[in-house]
Design an enzyme around this catalytic site. Structure first.
Site, PDB file in Angstrom:
ATOM      1  N   SER A  25      17.250-111.909 -69.779  1.00  9.91           N
ATOM      2  CA  SER A  25      17.963-112.262 -68.548  1.00  9.91           C
ATOM      3  C   SER A  25      17.272-113.393 -67.801  1.00  9.91           C
ATOM      4  O   SER A  25      16.091-113.292 -67.469  1.00  9.91           O
ATOM      5  CB  SER A  25      18.000-111.064 -67.592  1.00  9.91           C
ATOM      6  OG  SER A  25      18.791-110.056 -68.117  1.00  9.91           O
ATOM      7  N   HIS A  55      23.920-114.909 -69.166  1.00 11.37           N
ATOM      8  CA  HIS A  55      23.700-115.080 -70.606  1.00 11.37           C
ATOM      9  C   HIS A  55      24.794-115.929 -71.225  1.00 11.37           C
ATOM     10  O   HIS A  55      25.950-115.810 -70.878  1.00 11.37           O
ATOM     11  CB  HIS A  55      23.712-113.714 -71.305  1.00 11.37           C
ATOM     12  CG  HIS A  55      22.454-112.945 -71.111  1.00 11.37           C
ATOM     13  ND1 HIS A  55      22.245-111.724 -71.649  1.00 11.37           N
ATOM     14  CD2 HIS A  55      21.339-113.245 -70.429  1.00 11.37           C
ATOM     15  CE1 HIS A  55      21.052-111.281 -71.314  1.00 11.37           C
ATOM     16  NE2 HIS A  55      20.487-112.185 -70.557  1.00 11.37           N
ATOM     17  N   HIS A  77      23.362-105.741 -75.139  1.00 13.07           N
ATOM     18  CA  HIS A  77      22.670-104.541 -74.665  1.00 13.07           C
ATOM     19  C   HIS A  77      23.413-103.276 -75.060  1.00 13.07           C
ATOM     20  O   HIS A  77      24.634-103.267 -75.178  1.00 13.07           O
ATOM     21  CB  HIS A  77      22.544-104.582 -73.135  1.00 13.07           C
ATOM     22  CG  HIS A  77      21.660-105.678 -72.626  1.00 13.07           C
ATOM     23  ND1 HIS A  77      22.121-106.946 -72.403  1.00 13.07           N
ATOM     24  CD2 HIS A  77      20.339-105.684 -72.306  1.00 13.07           C
ATOM     25  CE1 HIS A  77      21.114-107.695 -71.960  1.00 13.07           C
ATOM     26  NE2 HIS A  77      20.031-106.954 -71.895  1.00 13.07           N
ATOM     27  N   TYR A  79      23.846-100.822 -73.092  1.00 16.11           N
ATOM     28  CA  TYR A  79      24.687-100.383 -71.967  1.00 16.11           C
ATOM     29  C   TYR A  79      26.056-101.049 -71.937  1.00 16.11           C
ATOM     30  O   TYR A  79      26.945-100.633 -71.202  1.00 16.11           O
ATOM     31  CB  TYR A  79      23.973-100.561 -70.612  1.00 16.11           C
ATOM     32  CG  TYR A  79      23.602-101.993 -70.257  1.00 16.11           C
ATOM     33  CD1 TYR A  79      24.571-102.927 -69.905  1.00 16.11           C
ATOM     34  CD2 TYR A  79      22.274-102.394 -70.246  1.00 16.11           C
ATOM     35  CE1 TYR A  79      24.225-104.224 -69.573  1.00 16.11           C
ATOM     36  CE2 TYR A  79      21.914-103.682 -69.921  1.00 16.11           C
ATOM     37  CZ  TYR A  79      22.892-104.597 -69.589  1.00 16.11           C
ATOM     38  OH  TYR A  79      22.549-105.881 -69.266  1.00 16.11           O
ATOM     39  N   GLU A  80      26.225-102.115 -72.720  1.00 14.20           N
ATOM     40  CA  GLU A  80      27.545-102.748 -72.782  1.00 14.20           C
ATOM     41  C   GLU A  80      28.518-101.932 -73.628  1.00 14.20           C
ATOM     42  O   GLU A  80      29.699-102.252 -73.692  1.00 14.20           O
ATOM     43  CB  GLU A  80      27.418-104.163 -73.358  1.00 14.20           C
ATOM     44  CG  GLU A  80      26.667-105.120 -72.438  1.00 14.20           C
ATOM     45  CD  GLU A  80      26.347-106.442 -73.119  1.00 14.20           C
ATOM     46  OE1 GLU A  80      27.143-107.371 -73.012  1.00 14.20           O
ATOM     47  OE2 GLU A  80      25.295-106.519 -73.779  1.00 14.20           O
ATOM     48  N   ALA A 107      13.504-109.415 -68.710  1.00 13.19           N
ATOM     49  CA  ALA A 107      13.177-109.235 -67.290  1.00 13.19           C
ATOM     50  C   ALA A 107      12.954-107.742 -67.113  1.00 13.19           C
ATOM     51  O   ALA A 107      13.683-106.937 -67.696  1.00 13.19           O
ATOM     52  CB  ALA A 107      14.326-109.713 -66.423  1.00 13.19           C
ATOM     53  N   MET A 205      15.913-102.452 -69.833  1.00 12.67           N
ATOM     54  CA  MET A 205      17.044-101.873 -70.571  1.00 12.67           C
ATOM     55  C   MET A 205      17.258-102.534 -71.934  1.00 12.67           C
ATOM     56  O   MET A 205      18.360-102.518 -72.468  1.00 12.67           O
ATOM     57  CB  MET A 205      18.326-102.028 -69.738  1.00 12.67           C
ATOM     58  CG  MET A 205      18.237-101.441 -68.340  1.00 12.67           C
ATOM     59  SD  MET A 205      19.687-101.875 -67.359  1.00 12.67           S
ATOM     60  CE  MET A 205      19.153-101.336 -65.730  1.00 12.67           C
ATOM     61  N   SER A 206      16.201-103.137 -72.467  1.00 11.67           N
ATOM     62  CA  SER A 206      16.380-103.865 -73.729  1.00 11.67           C
ATOM     63  C   SER A 206      15.114-103.786 -74.574  1.00 11.67           C
ATOM     64  O   SER A 206      14.306-102.884 -74.407  1.00 11.67           O
ATOM     65  CB  SER A 206      16.701-105.331 -73.422  1.00 11.67           C
ATOM     66  OG  SER A 206      15.560-105.972 -72.859  1.00 11.67           O
ATOM     67  N   ASN A 229      11.086-107.543 -60.326  1.00  8.72           N
ATOM     68  CA  ASN A 229      11.217-106.731 -59.099  1.00  8.72           C
ATOM     69  C   ASN A 229      10.267-105.543 -59.190  1.00  8.72           C
ATOM     70  O   ASN A 229       9.835-105.178 -60.279  1.00  8.72           O
ATOM     71  CB  ASN A 229      12.664-106.213 -58.971  1.00  8.72           C
ATOM     72  CG  ASN A 229      13.093-105.422 -60.196  1.00  8.72           C
ATOM     73  OD1 ASN A 229      13.476-106.014 -61.223  1.00  8.72           O
ATOM     74  ND2 ASN A 229      13.008-104.111 -60.136  1.00  8.72           N
ATOM     75  N   HIS A 242      21.110-107.195 -59.497  1.00  8.21           N
ATOM     76  CA  HIS A 242      21.020-108.083 -60.656  1.00  8.21           C
ATOM     77  C   HIS A 242      20.718-109.510 -60.201  1.00  8.21           C
ATOM     78  O   HIS A 242      19.988-110.240 -60.864  1.00  8.21           O
ATOM     79  CB  HIS A 242      22.330-108.020 -61.451  1.00  8.21           C
ATOM     80  CG  HIS A 242      22.282-108.783 -62.743  1.00  8.21           C
ATOM     81  ND1 HIS A 242      21.455-108.416 -63.786  1.00  8.21           N
ATOM     82  CD2 HIS A 242      22.931-109.897 -63.155  1.00  8.21           C
ATOM     83  CE1 HIS A 242      21.607-109.274 -64.786  1.00  8.21           C
ATOM     84  NE2 HIS A 242      22.497-110.179 -64.432  1.00  8.21           N
TER      85      HIS A 242
HETATM   86  N1  HPA Z   1      14.873-101.366 -64.102  1.00 11.80           N
HETATM   87  C1  HPA Z   1      15.463-101.522 -65.305  1.00 11.80           C
HETATM   88  N2  HPA Z   1      15.721-102.683 -65.847  1.00 11.80           N
HETATM   89  C2  HPA Z   1      15.342-103.784 -65.182  1.00 11.80           C
HETATM   90  C3  HPA Z   1      14.713-103.706 -63.927  1.00 11.80           C
HETATM   91  C4  HPA Z   1      14.458-102.429 -63.367  1.00 11.80           C
HETATM   92  O1  HPA Z   1      13.896-102.270 -62.263  1.00 11.80           O
HETATM   93  N3  HPA Z   1      14.474-104.985 -63.531  1.00 11.80           N
HETATM   94  C5  HPA Z   1      14.936-105.799 -64.520  1.00 11.80           C
HETATM   95  N4  HPA Z   1      15.466-105.068 -65.517  1.00 11.80           N
END
Ligand code: HPA
Length: 267
Positions: A25, A55, A77, A79-80, A107, A205-206, A229, A242
């Site tokens: 990302s 993306h 991903h 989750y998609e 990320a 998540m990847s 973050n 996001h």
């Molecule tokens: N959690 C899960 N996936 C993420 C996060 C997070 O805080 N930040 C970027 N991808």
């Protein structure tokens, strides 16, 4: 697989990559700057379309500092709604094209309270908390064995190379364990507390499905997380978005790109 390989080889004039990179990302820009051939995922037989914001969905081939590189500009991903075998298919394609070293980037949220947004973290190990495994199903013996060892997915020699590149560039690196949850919801503070107790430093998540498959196929893996973050409930953190993830990765982009280029040159 044969259709995919034939199409790619024809379109790239039989370009044989030795290094593969999956750009996470907000990190896809690197492939705009190094691009000899670009194929949209949608035009490649048996590839799937990337849908996540930020993306592009292209497979980009480039010679960088004398190294032949294939890059995924945007990843698919879990989750998609894609299956584990769909999201890891490109890794198997890279293996069949000749890739020996795979650099996975993403990320991630900081679980470790000492990390700051825009830090870069070398992944030393992972925790698969996605609730499934990409190797479930019949085993393709041409790729790897049924019960593959996972004791050193993120190769120590690649970590050393990355560390020395970062030192030369004056980039500070964090190190840590990446914890993968399925998403797409961000974690709750209680889940992040659990992840920390389990030994996690960052959450995302990847990456883990691709890392498992790459290691199974005998590829050497390096993982780099761009901390975007503080994870949920981590001190200093607020509610997550996001947009924030993309913005912070933008801020870390210059260091990330310089480091990636140096690593390509050095491996
Ligand atoms: N959690 C899960 N996936 C993420 C996060 C997070 O805080 N930040 C970027 N991808």
């Amino acid at each position: 697989m044969e259709n995919t390989l034939e199409f790619i080889k024809e379109k790239t004039k039989d370009f044989r990559p030795e290094i593969g990179i999956i750009l996470g990302s907000g990190l896809g820009k690197f492939a705009d700057e190094h691009c000899d051939y670009a194929l949209l995922y949608t035009e490649i037989p048996d590839f799937i379309k990337s849908t996540v914001q930020g993306h592009k969905g292209r497979l980009v081939f480039a010679e960088i500092d004398g190294k032949r590189v294939v890059m995924m500009q945007g990843r698919n991903h879990f989750y998609e709604g894609h299956s584990m075998s769909e999201i890891t298919y490109p890794v198997k394609v890279m293996k069949k094209l000749g890739v020996k070293t795979l650099i996975l980037t993403n990320a991630a949220g900081a679980v470790n309270e000492n990390f700051k947004p825009s830090d870069l973290m070398l992944i030393t190990d992972h925790i698969n908390f996605m609730g499934t495994n990409p190797l479930i199903g019949p085993n393709d013996g041409t790729l790897g064995e049924r019960f593959p060892d996972m004791s050193e997915i993120y190769k120590k020699d690649l970590i050393k190379i990355a560390e020395s590149c970062a030192e030369k560039l004056g980039i500070k690196l964090q190190h840590g364990v990446y914890f993968a949850s399925s998403g797409p919801s961000y974690e709750t503070p209680a889940e992040i507390k659990m992840a920390r107790i389990m030994g996690a430093d960052a959450v995302g998540m990847s990456t883990v499905p691709e890392a498992i498959v790459a290691n199974y196929c005998g590829m050497k893996v390096l993982g780099i997380s761009c901390i975007s973050n503080a994870a949920a409930g981590v001190k200093g953190g607020q509610s997550l978005s996001h947009e924030e993830v993309i913005e912070t990765t933008n801020a870390a982009k210059a260091a990330f790109k310089a480091l990636l280029k140096a690593i390509i040159s050095a491996v």
